[in-house]
Design a protein around this motif. Sequence first.
Motif, short mmCIF file in Angstrom:
data_model
loop_
_atom_site.label_atom_id
_atom_site.label_comp_id
_atom_site.label_asym_id
_atom_site.label_seq_id
_atom_site.Cartn_x
_atom_site.Cartn_y
_atom_site.Cartn_z
N LEU A 255 68.51 37.48 41.70
CA LEU A 255 69.38 36.58 42.77
C LEU A 255 69.07 35.23 42.53
O LEU A 255 68.11 34.80 42.64
CB LEU A 255 69.30 37.20 43.96
CG LEU A 255 70.26 36.36 45.11
CD1 LEU A 255 71.73 36.60 44.97
CD2 LEU A 255 69.70 36.90 46.55
N VAL A 256 70.24 34.44 42.16
CA VAL A 256 69.99 32.86 42.60
C VAL A 256 70.67 32.49 43.99
O VAL A 256 71.60 32.49 44.10
CB VAL A 256 70.82 32.15 41.36
CG1 VAL A 256 70.40 30.50 41.54
CG2 VAL A 256 70.13 32.83 39.84
N VAL A 257 69.79 31.81 44.45
CA VAL A 257 70.27 31.25 45.87
C VAL A 257 70.61 29.93 45.46
O VAL A 257 69.48 29.07 45.31
CB VAL A 257 69.22 31.49 46.82
CG1 VAL A 257 69.67 30.61 48.08
CG2 VAL A 257 69.13 32.76 47.29
N LYS A 276 78.27 32.67 35.82
CA LYS A 276 78.70 32.77 34.70
C LYS A 276 77.55 33.20 33.61
O LYS A 276 77.87 33.77 32.55
CB LYS A 276 79.32 31.45 34.06
CG LYS A 276 80.51 31.08 34.70
CD LYS A 276 81.08 29.70 34.37
CE LYS A 276 82.28 29.25 35.11
NZ LYS A 276 82.77 28.06 34.68
N ALA A 277 76.36 32.80 33.82
CA ALA A 277 75.22 33.04 33.06
C ALA A 277 74.74 34.67 33.19
O ALA A 277 73.96 35.22 32.58
CB ALA A 277 73.85 31.99 33.26
N GLY A 278 75.26 35.41 34.28
CA GLY A 278 75.16 36.94 34.27
C GLY A 278 74.35 37.26 35.46
O GLY A 278 73.93 38.28 35.89
N TYR A 279 73.95 36.10 36.23
CA TYR A 279 72.98 36.51 37.47
C TYR A 279 73.83 36.86 38.77
O TYR A 279 75.03 36.23 38.76
CB TYR A 279 72.18 35.15 37.69
CG TYR A 279 71.40 34.92 36.43
CD1 TYR A 279 69.95 35.62 36.33
CD2 TYR A 279 71.50 34.03 35.57
CE1 TYR A 279 69.23 35.21 35.16
CE2 TYR A 279 70.58 33.61 34.49
CZ TYR A 279 69.64 34.46 34.23
OH TYR A 279 68.65 34.09 33.26
N SER A 280 73.26 37.49 39.54
CA SER A 280 73.72 37.35 40.93
C SER A 280 73.69 36.26 41.76
O SER A 280 72.74 35.57 41.26
CB SER A 280 73.21 38.55 41.79
OG SER A 280 73.35 39.99 41.26
N ALA A 281 74.41 35.73 42.63
CA ALA A 281 74.39 34.46 43.05
C ALA A 281 74.82 34.59 44.61
O ALA A 281 75.67 35.45 45.12
CB ALA A 281 75.19 33.49 42.73
N LEU A 282 74.18 33.53 45.58
CA LEU A 282 74.18 33.62 46.74
C LEU A 282 74.47 32.30 47.47
O LEU A 282 73.46 31.42 47.29
CB LEU A 282 73.11 34.28 47.57
CG LEU A 282 73.31 33.99 49.09
CD1 LEU A 282 74.58 34.86 49.61
CD2 LEU A 282 72.19 34.67 49.77
#
Length: 506
Positions: A255-257, A276-282
Motif C-alpha cells: 500500500l502506498v499512502v 498505474k504502477a500496480g500498487y494499492s494506494a490510499l
Amino acid sequence: MARTRWLKLSTMKLTWQCLFSPRLYKIYKDGPSESMYQAKGFEKWGDRVISSASTILNIGLYTSPFICMYIYKRGFFSIDECKGLARFFGGVGCILAISFIMRGLGRASNPKYVAFMKALTNTTADHTTYLSNIRNYDFEFRAWPVTYAVPPKLKSSWLQGHPFNNCANVELPMYQRTFIQVLAYVATHTFALRLIYPGSLGLIHTLFWDALFQGRAHLVESYDGKRSKLKTAEGNFLDTMFIDNRKLSTKGNTLVVCCEGNSGFYEIGIMTTPVKAGYSALGWNHPGFAGSTGLPYPEQEKNAIDAVMQFAINELKFEPEDIIMFGWSIGGYTAAWAAVNYPVKALVLDATFDDLLPLAENQMPSSWSLLVKEVVRSYVDLNVAELLSEYEGPIQLVRRTEDEIICIRPGLLSSNRGNHLLLRLLEVRHPEALTASNDSVVAVNRYIGLLESQRAALARSDISNTDRTSLLLISKYMRDYKSTHCTPLPENVFDSIVHNITNNRN
C-alpha cells in the motif's frame, strides 16, 4: 382512504427530508463517465437560487469590513434605514425559504434522487452493504457517514498549550518579543497559514471544483476507488480514497499512502502514479482541503496522518511493513512523521524541502524576517530534516532538476532545499564518512549541487577515494528527475525507486 392518507404523509416526510438533504453530483455507471446528475424542474431552480445566495454570502463575509464601512458612511444605521434593511433581508429570507421548498419538492418527485435518499438513510443494512450502496453516488461530503474513527484525545487546557509558550526570537527585549508574538498569532490565524497551504482557501476549492469532481469520478470508475470518511482524534473529518490492487498484481499487496502538496488534492494529485504502477494506494486531503474539515496546522496534520495510518492498518488490513509513505512537496512532512512513528516499508520524498523557514524568508520582504521566523517556528514548524534524523528505514529522495518552488534561486540547482535535506540525512546516517576529514565534507557539498548525469561521469573518471565515497553516498539516497515542481512523477520512475529501495535496503 387510509392508503391515500399514508401516501400523503409519506410524500410529506420525504419532501421534508429533501429540504436539507445533500446535493447529489453523480450516479456512477449511469450514463457517460463525464456526466453529472441532472436536477430538473423545481429542484433545478431551487438549487440555482440557493447556490447563488451561498456565493453572495461567502463574498459578503470576505468583504464585510468594507460593506460595514460603506453602510456606516451612508448613514444606513438610522432607524428608518434599519427598517428598510430588515424588509430587504426579510424578502430575501422568504425567497430562500420558497427555494428550499421548491428544491425539496423537486427532489422528492425525482426517482433517481429518491433512490439515492433510500440508500443514504437505510442504516439498518449491514455496514459493508450500506457503504457499498452509497458508494454508487457522489454527493456532498458533509453527509458521508464516518467509516473509521480514531479514539479522541484528551485536550490540554489553554494554559498548557497557549500560543505564547514558545518564542523564536528570545534574543529580543521583552516588549519587542511580546509585540512580535501577538503579531505572529494574528497573522497565523488570518492569512499566514493560508499562504503556506493555499489549498485550504475556499476560493481555490471553488476554482478546482470541476477538476476535483472529474478526478474523483475517474478514480472510482477506472480503478474502483472507494471513498471513506475518517474522524481524527481531535474531531476533524478526512476525505480519503482507497484503490485496492491486491487481487490484480503481487505489487498490490504493498500500500502506498500518498501525502499531497500545499495545493494538492488526492483527486488530481500523486495518487495515480502508484496505482498505474500496480500498487494499492490510499489518498487523503489535508484538513481544510476540499471535503476535509479543520485547518492544516502541524498538530492537525499529525492527527490526520495518524488516522489515515490506523485506518490502513486496522480497517484495510495492511501490515505496517507493507506500507510505503509517498510524500510530495510539503506532504513530505506528514509522510516523514508517519515513517518515524510506524514501522513502514519505505519512505519516498519527491520535491521535498528540509525546513520551511528558509523558503518562507525567501518569499517575504526582509523587513518581515522576525515575524516570519516567529510564525514558522511557533505555529507552522515543518522541519522535515529533523524528522528524518529519527527515521532509520529505507528512503529515497527525488530532486526535480528544474524545480522553481523549493529553490532559493530559481534555475540554480545548488540552491534546491532538497540538497540540505540530503545533507542532514548523511550527517545522521554516515557521520563517520563526513567527519573523517574536511575533504569529505567539502566533496559532498561540491558534488551535491551537480546533476546526476554529471556525478555519474565523474564516478567513471580517476578521482580520489574520498570523492568516490561522496558520490556513492549522494546517489544512494537521491535521484534526479528532469522536470518542474508540479509535474507528476511517471509510474515507471516510481516503480524503479520502490524496487531499488526495497531490494537494496539503505
